[in-house]
Structures are given as C-alpha cells and as structure tokens.
Design a protein around this motif. Structure first.
Motif, mmCIF file in Angstrom:
data_model
loop_
_atom_site.group_PDB
_atom_site.id
_atom_site.type_symbol
_atom_site.label_atom_id
_atom_site.label_comp_id
_atom_site.label_asym_id
_atom_site.label_seq_id
_atom_site.Cartn_x
_atom_site.Cartn_y
_atom_site.Cartn_z
ATOM 1 N N GLY A 45 30.407 48.054 46.328
ATOM 2 C CA GLY A 45 31.465 48.008 47.289
ATOM 3 C C GLY A 45 32.542 48.894 46.885
ATOM 4 N N LEU A 46 33.740 49.094 47.630
ATOM 5 C CA LEU A 46 34.913 49.552 47.468
ATOM 6 C C LEU A 46 36.024 48.752 47.270
ATOM 7 C CD1 LEU A 46 34.965 52.481 50.194
ATOM 8 C CD2 LEU A 46 34.760 52.871 47.859
ATOM 9 N N ARG A 47 36.660 48.897 46.108
ATOM 10 C CA ARG A 47 37.597 47.997 45.686
ATOM 11 C C ARG A 47 39.189 48.716 45.425
ATOM 12 N NH1 ARG A 47 36.193 44.863 40.634
ATOM 13 N NH2 ARG A 47 34.939 43.656 42.334
ATOM 14 N N PRO A 48 39.829 48.646 46.493
ATOM 15 C CA PRO A 48 41.340 48.952 46.411
ATOM 16 C C PRO A 48 42.027 47.901 45.437
ATOM 17 C CG PRO A 48 40.879 48.218 48.785
ATOM 18 C CD PRO A 48 39.745 48.360 48.044
ATOM 19 N N GLU A 49 42.750 48.124 44.599
ATOM 20 C CA GLU A 49 43.605 47.194 43.686
ATOM 21 C C GLU A 49 45.223 47.679 43.699
ATOM 22 O OE1 GLU A 49 43.825 45.586 39.060
ATOM 23 O OE2 GLU A 49 41.959 46.863 39.941
ATOM 24 N N PHE A 50 45.829 46.744 44.135
ATOM 25 C CA PHE A 50 47.276 46.757 44.341
ATOM 26 C C PHE A 50 47.992 46.279 43.248
ATOM 27 C CE2 PHE A 50 45.305 46.408 48.543
ATOM 28 C CZ PHE A 50 45.810 47.543 49.035
ATOM 29 N N THR A 51 49.139 46.988 42.680
ATOM 30 C CA THR A 51 49.704 46.353 41.434
ATOM 31 C C THR A 51 51.148 46.342 41.715
ATOM 32 O OG1 THR A 51 48.059 47.546 39.887
ATOM 33 C CG2 THR A 51 50.411 46.962 38.739
ATOM 34 N N LEU A 52 51.670 45.164 41.323
ATOM 35 C CA LEU A 52 53.004 44.668 41.792
ATOM 36 C C LEU A 52 53.887 44.525 40.399
ATOM 37 C CD1 LEU A 52 52.541 42.365 44.758
ATOM 38 C CD2 LEU A 52 52.832 44.988 44.686
ATOM 39 N N GLY A 53 54.583 45.548 39.994
ATOM 40 C CA GLY A 53 55.222 45.371 38.714
ATOM 41 C C GLY A 53 54.181 45.719 37.786
ATOM 42 N N LYS A 54 54.554 45.137 36.571
ATOM 43 C CA LYS A 54 53.600 45.226 35.455
ATOM 44 C C LYS A 54 52.734 44.275 34.942
ATOM 45 C CE LYS A 54 57.153 48.142 32.885
ATOM 46 N NZ LYS A 54 57.738 48.284 31.495
ATOM 47 N N SER A 55 52.808 43.310 36.014
ATOM 48 C CA SER A 55 51.932 42.052 35.646
ATOM 49 C C SER A 55 51.322 41.312 36.691
ATOM 50 C CB SER A 55 53.145 40.587 34.956
ATOM 51 O OG SER A 55 53.953 40.598 36.105
ATOM 52 N N LEU A 56 51.435 41.914 38.043
ATOM 53 C CA LEU A 56 50.641 41.426 39.071
ATOM 54 C C LEU A 56 49.794 42.160 39.584
ATOM 55 C CD1 LEU A 56 50.406 38.702 40.639
ATOM 56 C CD2 LEU A 56 52.180 39.482 42.225
ATOM 57 N N SER A 57 48.292 41.914 39.748
ATOM 58 C CA SER A 57 47.503 42.895 40.565
ATOM 59 C C SER A 57 46.465 41.805 41.350
ATOM 60 C CB SER A 57 46.375 43.541 39.505
ATOM 61 O OG SER A 57 45.610 42.422 38.732
ATOM 62 N N ILE A 58 46.203 42.692 42.660
ATOM 63 C CA ILE A 58 45.634 42.140 43.526
ATOM 64 C C ILE A 58 44.353 42.964 43.991
ATOM 65 C CG2 ILE A 58 45.770 41.235 46.068
ATOM 66 C CD1 ILE A 58 48.852 40.759 45.764
ATOM 67 N N PRO A 59 43.375 42.655 43.659
ATOM 68 C CA PRO A 59 42.056 43.473 43.911
ATOM 69 C C PRO A 59 41.342 42.862 45.289
ATOM 70 C CG PRO A 59 41.532 42.113 42.242
ATOM 71 C CD PRO A 59 42.977 41.514 42.499
ATOM 72 N N LEU A 60 41.157 43.891 46.391
ATOM 73 C CA LEU A 60 40.472 43.475 47.358
ATOM 74 C C LEU A 60 38.883 44.229 47.391
ATOM 75 C CD1 LEU A 60 40.106 42.413 50.243
ATOM 76 C CD2 LEU A 60 41.316 44.494 51.009
ATOM 77 N N THR A 61 37.734 43.605 47.606
ATOM 78 C CA THR A 61 36.561 44.294 47.632
ATOM 79 C C THR A 61 35.756 44.061 48.914
ATOM 80 O OG1 THR A 61 36.157 43.644 45.327
ATOM 81 C CG2 THR A 61 34.530 44.521 46.361
ATOM 82 N N LEU A 62 35.426 45.282 49.450
ATOM 83 C CA LEU A 62 34.484 45.065 50.608
ATOM 84 C C LEU A 62 33.113 45.909 50.212
ATOM 85 C CD1 LEU A 62 37.347 46.081 53.188
ATOM 86 C CD2 LEU A 62 36.613 43.878 52.687
#
Length: 301
Positions: free
Chosen positions: A241-258
């Motif tokens: 699938g496709l995975r957009p990954e959002f990074t907030l600051g230097k320590s927090l990441s949020i991957p979403l996979t469809l």
C-alpha cells in the motif's frame, strides 16, 4: 511449508543501531473476506481482522565508537491484541481473539571496522484471549539469537547467525538472517530482512511529510491445545500500500497506511517439527484479498 518466520526471529530488531528511546502505538484493520480451506475451496465462511498494538524500546546504555557504531544494551516490550469477526467459521479453525505479550533484552557491539555482533534474548505470552485465565507454561515462548553482521557498505549490512526457541515444544536451533539496504535523501529506498521482509520506496516532500510505497509482512500467533494435542494458531498477512507519514517536530511521527492484503493465512498446526516440514499437496487455509488500513504514532525521546 507452513511459515512462522516472524515469530522465530521476533526479537532480532529490538534495538540494533537504535540510540534513542521510543514509544509506539498502532491500530490495523483488514476488511472481511471469504475463507478458503486446505483444499483451496470456498467454505462459505468469512472474517475480518482488527489489531491494536503498542510498546516501547529503551536503550539502557549506549557508547559510540570512532566508526559511529554503538556498543549498546536495550530493553523492549510489546503487546498486541487481535479480534476477528468470523462468520460461519468455528473456533476449532480460527479463534475470535488473540493476545501476544513480549519482552526482550538486546545487546550489540562492533567487533572491528567491518563486523558487528547482535545478541538478543526474550520471552512472550501467545494465547487465545478467551483462555487468558487458563494461561500456563505451554503458552510461553522463549527466544534467543546471535547474529554476526558484516557492514559491506555504509548503506548495506548482511548478517547470519542462529536463533533458539521452543516453538515446537522443546528448544531448537534455527538459522537467523539479517539484511538491510537503504538509500537516503529526498528519495528513500529500504529493503530489510530483520524480523520479517519489509520493502519501502518513498519521497520526502519536506521535513513534515513523506510518501512511501510499502510491502511488508506481519502477524500474530497463539499457542493452545486441541483434543489433548499441543497446537499453534498463526495468522500472517502481507500488506501492499501507500503510506503518508507526518512528522511533527523532531520526535513525533504519524504513519497512515492504505492498501490491500493479497495474502492472509490463518490455520492451526501441531507443534512438531515433522508437521512443520510436512510435504503435502494441501494449501494453507487463508482469507482472500482484502482492504487494509492502519494508523500509528511513534514518539522518540
């Protein structure tokens, strides 16, 4: 041959080359699809899969050498719960809930400029959630491994070693492999065989967004007893699938996979080496192709 690869070498990747602590959480969903039996025939049954997992990895000590390779001790702990809304599929073929709990200790150190050693030991509880109150030693899986890793290039590592566990009811040695190839920059490529096969090709749009095409394997297992015989249930699935990954600051990441799950095996098997290597014409019982989505969050500190 029935595969339980991701359990044979579960603890290998807990802390290699990791010099920071991390807490992670992930939820997954696979849509309801038809179930095919050992003769590869539709049985009229179907089911979905929902997984919630989380854990942490904490380096206990880290010392870097002149080649920027760590001598480190780290501890990791994880928990996963799977629920399956099965229809016309009896518990004797597929449980409705599973719980996996794991803890492991990992040590890595450079041996010289070209070689490193990775050793890990741990244990886990693998059980049907309905039988949690009946948990006993047979539901505990102990594991250990030692791998020698050759640094062929700055972006290419290849390793081989041995893993020890009691998947079949008694301690046994298995080969353990390690492979990690990566390209970094605006365009990223990673091919890894560590705890399972994971492939990703991605592009960084900026410091806060990366989009990747991924192919990887995951799964869960339950150790149980059926009709007086020791069994294990495994459910493994391949995700594309496709995975957009959002990074907030230097320590927090949020991957979403469809994406999709082109393969999702689900079956009981005897806890014996003979059964594992049995050569027959029957296919592994499995669910047909389904829709997949997941959302995760990881915090490094």
């Amino acid at each position: 041959m029935k595969s339980i690869l991701c359990y044979l070498f579960f603890f290998i990747p807990l802390a290699y080359q990791q010099t920071h602590a991390q807490v992670y959480f992930k939820t997954e969903y696979i849509s309801s699809t038809s179930y095919k039996d050992e003769e590869n025939k539709l049985s009229g049954a179907k089911g979905d899969l929902k997984v919630i997992q989380g854990g942490f990895r904490i380096p206990l000590s880290v010392k870097m050498n002149e080649n920027n390779r760590p001598t480190a001790w780290a501890i990791g702990c994880g928990a996963s719960h799977a629920s399956m809304n099965n229809k016309k599929l009896p518990e004797t073929l597929c449980p409705s809930d599973m719980l996996n709990l794991q803890i492991g200790l990992t040590h890595t150190r450079p041996l010289n400029a070209k070689w490193s050693m990775l050793a890990t030991v741990g244990a886990g509880l693998y059980i049907d959630s309905d039988n949690l109150s009946k948990a006993r030693w047979d539901n505990i899986l102990g594991q250990g491994a030692i791998v020698f890793i050759r640094h062929l290039r700055p972006n290419l590592d290849l390793g081989v070693g041995a893993a020890l566990n009691n998947t079949f009811g008694y301690p046994m040695l298995f080969p353990a492999f390690y492979f990690n190839w990566r390209l970094e920059g605006r365009y990223e490529v990673n091919v890894a065989l560590i705890d399972a096969v994971r492939v990703s090709v991605g592009m960084k749009f900026n410091n806060h967004l990366k989009l990747s095409l991924v192919a990887e394997m995951d799964g869960m297992m339950a150790l149980s007893e059926r009709n007086g015989k020791k069994m294990y249930f495994t459910q493994q699935y391949v995700v594309v699938g496709l995975r957009p990954e959002f990074t907030l600051g230097k320590s927090l990441s949020i991957p979403l996979t469809l994406g999709i799950t082109p393969a999702r095996s689900a079956f009981y098997s005897k806890r014996s080496l003979k059964e594992y290597f049995s050569d027959d014409d029957e296919s592994d019982p499995h669910f047909r192709l389904g829709f997949y989505c997941s959302l995760g969050i990881a915090w490094k500190f």
